[in-house]
Design a protein around this motif. Structure first.
Motif, PDB file in Angstrom:
ATOM      1  N   TRP A  71      -2.388  20.799   3.393  1.00  0.00           N
ATOM      2  CA  TRP A  71      -3.151  20.087   4.425  1.00  0.00           C
ATOM      3  C   TRP A  71      -4.625  19.998   4.037  1.00  0.00           C
ATOM      4  CZ3 TRP A  71      -7.166  22.099   7.359  1.00  0.00           C
ATOM      5  CH2 TRP A  71      -7.632  21.250   8.384  1.00  0.00           C
ATOM      6  N   SER A  72      -5.193  21.130   3.653  1.00  0.00           N
ATOM      7  CA  SER A  72      -6.604  21.171   3.309  1.00  0.00           C
ATOM      8  C   SER A  72      -6.901  20.329   2.061  1.00  0.00           C
ATOM      9  CB  SER A  72      -7.010  22.630   3.077  1.00  0.00           C
ATOM     10  OG  SER A  72      -8.353  22.719   2.725  1.00  0.00           O
ATOM     11  N   SER A  73      -6.057  20.420   1.073  1.00  0.00           N
ATOM     12  CA  SER A  73      -6.245  19.656  -0.160  1.00  0.00           C
ATOM     13  C   SER A  73      -6.074  18.165   0.070  1.00  0.00           C
ATOM     14  CB  SER A  73      -5.257  20.139  -1.226  1.00  0.00           C
ATOM     15  OG  SER A  73      -5.481  21.497  -1.524  1.00  0.00           O
ATOM     16  N   MET A  74      -5.202  17.807   0.979  1.00  0.00           N
ATOM     17  CA  MET A  74      -4.993  16.386   1.285  1.00  0.00           C
ATOM     18  C   MET A  74      -6.248  15.774   1.897  1.00  0.00           C
ATOM     19  SD  MET A  74      -3.084  13.794   0.987  1.00  0.00           S
ATOM     20  CE  MET A  74      -1.497  14.454   0.571  1.00  0.00           C
ATOM     21  N   ARG A  75      -7.022  16.570   2.601  1.00  0.00           N
ATOM     22  CA  ARG A  75      -8.290  16.062   3.149  1.00  0.00           C
ATOM     23  C   ARG A  75      -9.207  15.623   2.016  1.00  0.00           C
ATOM     24  NH1 ARG A  75     -10.645  20.324   7.042  1.00  0.00           N
ATOM     25  NH2 ARG A  75     -12.178  18.695   7.292  1.00  0.00           N
ATOM     26  N   GLY A  76      -9.300  16.441   0.960  1.00  0.00           N
ATOM     27  CA  GLY A  76     -10.116  16.075  -0.200  1.00  0.00           C
ATOM     28  C   GLY A  76      -9.564  14.863  -0.918  1.00  0.00           C
ATOM     29  N   ALA A  77      -8.241  14.781  -1.012  1.00  0.00           N
ATOM     30  CA  ALA A  77      -7.610  13.634  -1.669  1.00  0.00           C
ATOM     31  C   ALA A  77      -7.844  12.353  -0.876  1.00  0.00           C
ATOM     32  CB  ALA A  77      -6.112  13.881  -1.845  1.00  0.00           C
ATOM     33  N   ALA A  78      -7.767  12.435   0.449  1.00  0.00           N
ATOM     34  CA  ALA A  78      -7.998  11.253   1.289  1.00  0.00           C
ATOM     35  C   ALA A  78      -9.446  10.784   1.156  1.00  0.00           C
ATOM     36  CB  ALA A  78      -7.672  11.575   2.744  1.00  0.00           C
ATOM     37  N   SER A  79     -10.357  11.728   1.070  1.00  0.00           N
ATOM     38  CA  SER A  79     -11.762  11.378   0.871  1.00  0.00           C
ATOM     39  C   SER A  79     -11.952  10.672  -0.473  1.00  0.00           C
ATOM     40  CB  SER A  79     -12.608  12.655   0.937  1.00  0.00           C
ATOM     41  OG  SER A  79     -13.944  12.365   0.691  1.00  0.00           O
ATOM     42  N   GLU A  80     -11.312  11.184  -1.505  1.00  0.00           N
ATOM     43  CA  GLU A  80     -11.382  10.566  -2.832  1.00  0.00           C
ATOM     44  C   GLU A  80     -10.752   9.171  -2.812  1.00  0.00           C
ATOM     45  OE1 GLU A  80     -12.389  10.493  -6.965  1.00  0.00           O
ATOM     46  OE2 GLU A  80     -13.045  11.764  -5.314  1.00  0.00           O
ATOM     47  N   LEU A  81      -9.690   9.021  -2.071  1.00  0.00           N
ATOM     48  CA  LEU A  81      -9.027   7.721  -1.943  1.00  0.00           C
ATOM     49  C   LEU A  81      -9.999   6.686  -1.377  1.00  0.00           C
ATOM     50  CD1 LEU A  81      -6.146   6.430  -2.272  1.00  0.00           C
ATOM     51  CD2 LEU A  81      -5.801   6.953   0.151  1.00  0.00           C
ATOM     52  N   LEU A  82     -10.708   7.058  -0.348  1.00  0.00           N
ATOM     53  CA  LEU A  82     -11.677   6.143   0.260  1.00  0.00           C
ATOM     54  C   LEU A  82     -12.893   5.911  -0.642  1.00  0.00           C
ATOM     55  CD1 LEU A  82     -11.617   7.460   3.933  1.00  0.00           C
ATOM     56  CD2 LEU A  82     -10.575   5.364   3.041  1.00  0.00           C
ATOM     57  N   ARG A  83     -13.349   6.966  -1.279  1.00  0.00           N
ATOM     58  CA  ARG A  83     -14.525   6.886  -2.134  1.00  0.00           C
ATOM     59  C   ARG A  83     -14.291   5.999  -3.367  1.00  0.00           C
ATOM     60  NH1 ARG A  83     -16.014  11.875  -1.579  1.00  0.00           N
ATOM     61  NH2 ARG A  83     -14.546  12.732  -3.058  1.00  0.00           N
ATOM     62  N   THR A  84     -13.045   5.912  -3.828  1.00  0.00           N
ATOM     63  CA  THR A  84     -12.750   5.178  -5.065  1.00  0.00           C
ATOM     64  C   THR A  84     -12.107   3.821  -4.815  1.00  0.00           C
ATOM     65  OG1 THR A  84     -10.594   6.253  -5.283  1.00  0.00           O
ATOM     66  CG2 THR A  84     -12.487   7.298  -6.389  1.00  0.00           C
ATOM     67  N   GLY A  85     -12.264   3.308  -3.622  1.00  0.00           N
ATOM     68  CA  GLY A  85     -11.688   1.987  -3.337  1.00  0.00           C
ATOM     69  C   GLY A  85     -10.173   1.994  -3.318  1.00  0.00           C
ATOM     70  N   MET A  86      -9.587   3.066  -2.801  1.00  0.00           N
ATOM     71  CA  MET A  86      -8.149   3.230  -2.626  1.00  0.00           C
ATOM     72  C   MET A  86      -7.404   3.442  -3.953  1.00  0.00           C
ATOM     73  SD  MET A  86      -8.200   3.305   0.565  1.00  0.00           S
ATOM     74  CE  MET A  86      -6.525   3.302   1.155  1.00  0.00           C
ATOM     75  N   SER A  87      -8.028   4.121  -4.889  1.00  0.00           N
ATOM     76  CA  SER A  87      -7.369   4.454  -6.153  1.00  0.00           C
ATOM     77  C   SER A  87      -6.449   5.659  -5.937  1.00  0.00           C
ATOM     78  CB  SER A  87      -8.390   4.776  -7.243  1.00  0.00           C
ATOM     79  OG  SER A  87      -7.728   5.295  -8.379  1.00  0.00           O
ATOM     80  N   GLU A  88      -5.167   5.380  -5.874  1.00  0.00           N
ATOM     81  CA  GLU A  88      -4.204   6.450  -5.634  1.00  0.00           C
ATOM     82  C   GLU A  88      -4.178   7.437  -6.802  1.00  0.00           C
ATOM     83  OE1 GLU A  88       0.500   7.001  -4.574  1.00  0.00           O
ATOM     84  OE2 GLU A  88      -0.503   5.178  -3.904  1.00  0.00           O
ATOM     85  N   ASP A  89      -4.337   6.961  -8.012  1.00  0.00           N
ATOM     86  CA  ASP A  89      -4.345   7.855  -9.178  1.00  0.00           C
ATOM     87  C   ASP A  89      -5.474   8.875  -9.076  1.00  0.00           C
ATOM     88  OD1 ASP A  89      -2.151   6.600 -10.289  1.00  0.00           O
ATOM     89  OD2 ASP A  89      -3.357   5.284 -11.568  1.00  0.00           O
ATOM     90  N   ARG A  90      -6.638   8.416  -8.692  1.00  0.00           N
ATOM     91  CA  ARG A  90      -7.787   9.331  -8.568  1.00  0.00           C
ATOM     92  C   ARG A  90      -7.577  10.297  -7.396  1.00  0.00           C
ATOM     93  NH1 ARG A  90     -12.872   6.662 -10.101  1.00  0.00           N
ATOM     94  NH2 ARG A  90     -13.866   8.600  -9.447  1.00  0.00           N
ATOM     95  N   ALA A  91      -6.986   9.791  -6.333  1.00  0.00           N
ATOM     96  CA  ALA A  91      -6.730  10.650  -5.175  1.00  0.00           C
ATOM     97  C   ALA A  91      -5.711  11.738  -5.517  1.00  0.00           C
ATOM     98  CB  ALA A  91      -6.236   9.819  -3.996  1.00  0.00           C
ATOM     99  N   ILE A  92      -4.686  11.394  -6.268  1.00  0.00           N
ATOM    100  CA  ILE A  92      -3.675  12.383  -6.669  1.00  0.00           C
ATOM    101  C   ILE A  92      -4.290  13.411  -7.620  1.00  0.00           C
ATOM    102  CG2 ILE A  92      -1.498  12.688  -7.932  1.00  0.00           C
ATOM    103  CD1 ILE A  92      -1.230  11.603  -5.017  1.00  0.00           C
ATOM    104  N   ALA A  93      -5.152  12.965  -8.516  1.00  0.00           N
ATOM    105  CA  ALA A  93      -5.849  13.904  -9.407  1.00  0.00           C
ATOM    106  C   ALA A  93      -6.711  14.863  -8.587  1.00  0.00           C
ATOM    107  CB  ALA A  93      -6.692  13.139 -10.423  1.00  0.00           C
ATOM    108  N   ALA A  94      -7.388  14.335  -7.569  1.00  0.00           N
ATOM    109  CA  ALA A  94      -8.204  15.182  -6.691  1.00  0.00           C
ATOM    110  C   ALA A  94      -7.317  16.167  -5.923  1.00  0.00           C
ATOM    111  CB  ALA A  94      -9.012  14.323  -5.727  1.00  0.00           C
ATOM    112  N   LEU A  95      -6.177  15.705  -5.455  1.00  0.00           N
ATOM    113  CA  LEU A  95      -5.234  16.566  -4.742  1.00  0.00           C
ATOM    114  C   LEU A  95      -4.781  17.711  -5.640  1.00  0.00           C
ATOM    115  CD1 LEU A  95      -3.443  17.134  -2.247  1.00  0.00           C
ATOM    116  CD2 LEU A  95      -1.770  15.544  -3.216  1.00  0.00           C
ATOM    117  N   ASP A  96      -4.453  17.403  -6.870  1.00  0.00           N
ATOM    118  CA  ASP A  96      -4.008  18.414  -7.822  1.00  0.00           C
ATOM    119  C   ASP A  96      -5.098  19.463  -8.056  1.00  0.00           C
ATOM    120  OD1 ASP A  96      -1.979  19.448  -9.437  1.00  0.00           O
ATOM    121  OD2 ASP A  96      -2.639  18.342 -11.203  1.00  0.00           O
ATOM    122  N   ARG A  97      -6.329  19.014  -8.252  1.00  0.00           N
ATOM    123  CA  ARG A  97      -7.455  19.942  -8.442  1.00  0.00           C
ATOM    124  C   ARG A  97      -7.668  20.815  -7.215  1.00  0.00           C
ATOM    125  NH1 ARG A  97      -9.974  15.410 -10.261  1.00  0.00           N
ATOM    126  NH2 ARG A  97     -11.173  15.257  -8.343  1.00  0.00           N
TER     127      ARG A  97
END
Length: 158
Positions: A71-97
């Motif tokens: 749950w907590s990591s998904m918050r960071g991934a969702a933020s990355e998704l918005l920050r990168t113009g909806m780049s799912e690859d970048r959001a998944i990388a952020a989620l993994d980190r």
């Protein structure tokens, strides 16, 4: 049927009970992650790319803590998704980190004695409908109650 399962549970080796617990918990964590990915309009298949879920740090967490970390990591991934113009690859990388970082942080806090078993632990809401297989397991093979969510299977003494 319950009588037969209870009798069988008394004869069941502890290792088999632990494997059942781990299998059920892995399924629950995966289902929770899938629901979070769908909620944020990301492909559930992306979960297969998360290296952090295959690490020993992840395996040491209880199911409740795994749910918190997701749950907590998904918050960071969702933020990355918005920050990168909806780049799912970048959001998944952020989620993994984020998952890897949060697992390490929780384990470090636990090692120094700074956490109670239910700290940073997400239990399902009372209105959550438990899967039938989990009900049966908790009533027969794993009569452990909330320890199912709050303790890692490898630390439980049956």
């Amino acid at each position: 049927m319950t009588t037969i399962l209870l009798a069988w549970a008394r004869e069941c080796p502890i290792d088999s009970k632990r494997r059942l617990w781990v299998t059920l918990a892995e399924g629950e964590a995966n289902a929770y992650l899938t629901s979070l990915l769908r909620k944020h309009r990301m492909a559930p298949e992306a979960a297969k790319c998360l290296r952090s879920l295959a690490g020993s740090d992840w395996d040491q967490l209880s199911l409740g803590r795994k749910r918190y970390v997701l749950w907590s990591s998904m918050r960071g991934a969702a933020s990355e998704l918005l920050r990168t113009g909806m780049s799912e690859d970048r959001a998944i990388a952020a989620l993994d980190r984020e998952i890897g970082t949060k697992c390490k942080w929780l384990l470090q806090r636990e090692q120094v004695g700074g956490l109670a078993p239910t700290d940073y632990c997400f239990f399902p809401s009372p209105e959550w409908r438990r899967p039938l297989i989990l009900d049966v397991a908790l009533a027969t093979f794993l009569p452990i109650g909330n320890a199912y969510w709050a303790w890692p299977a490898d630390r439980w003494k049956f």
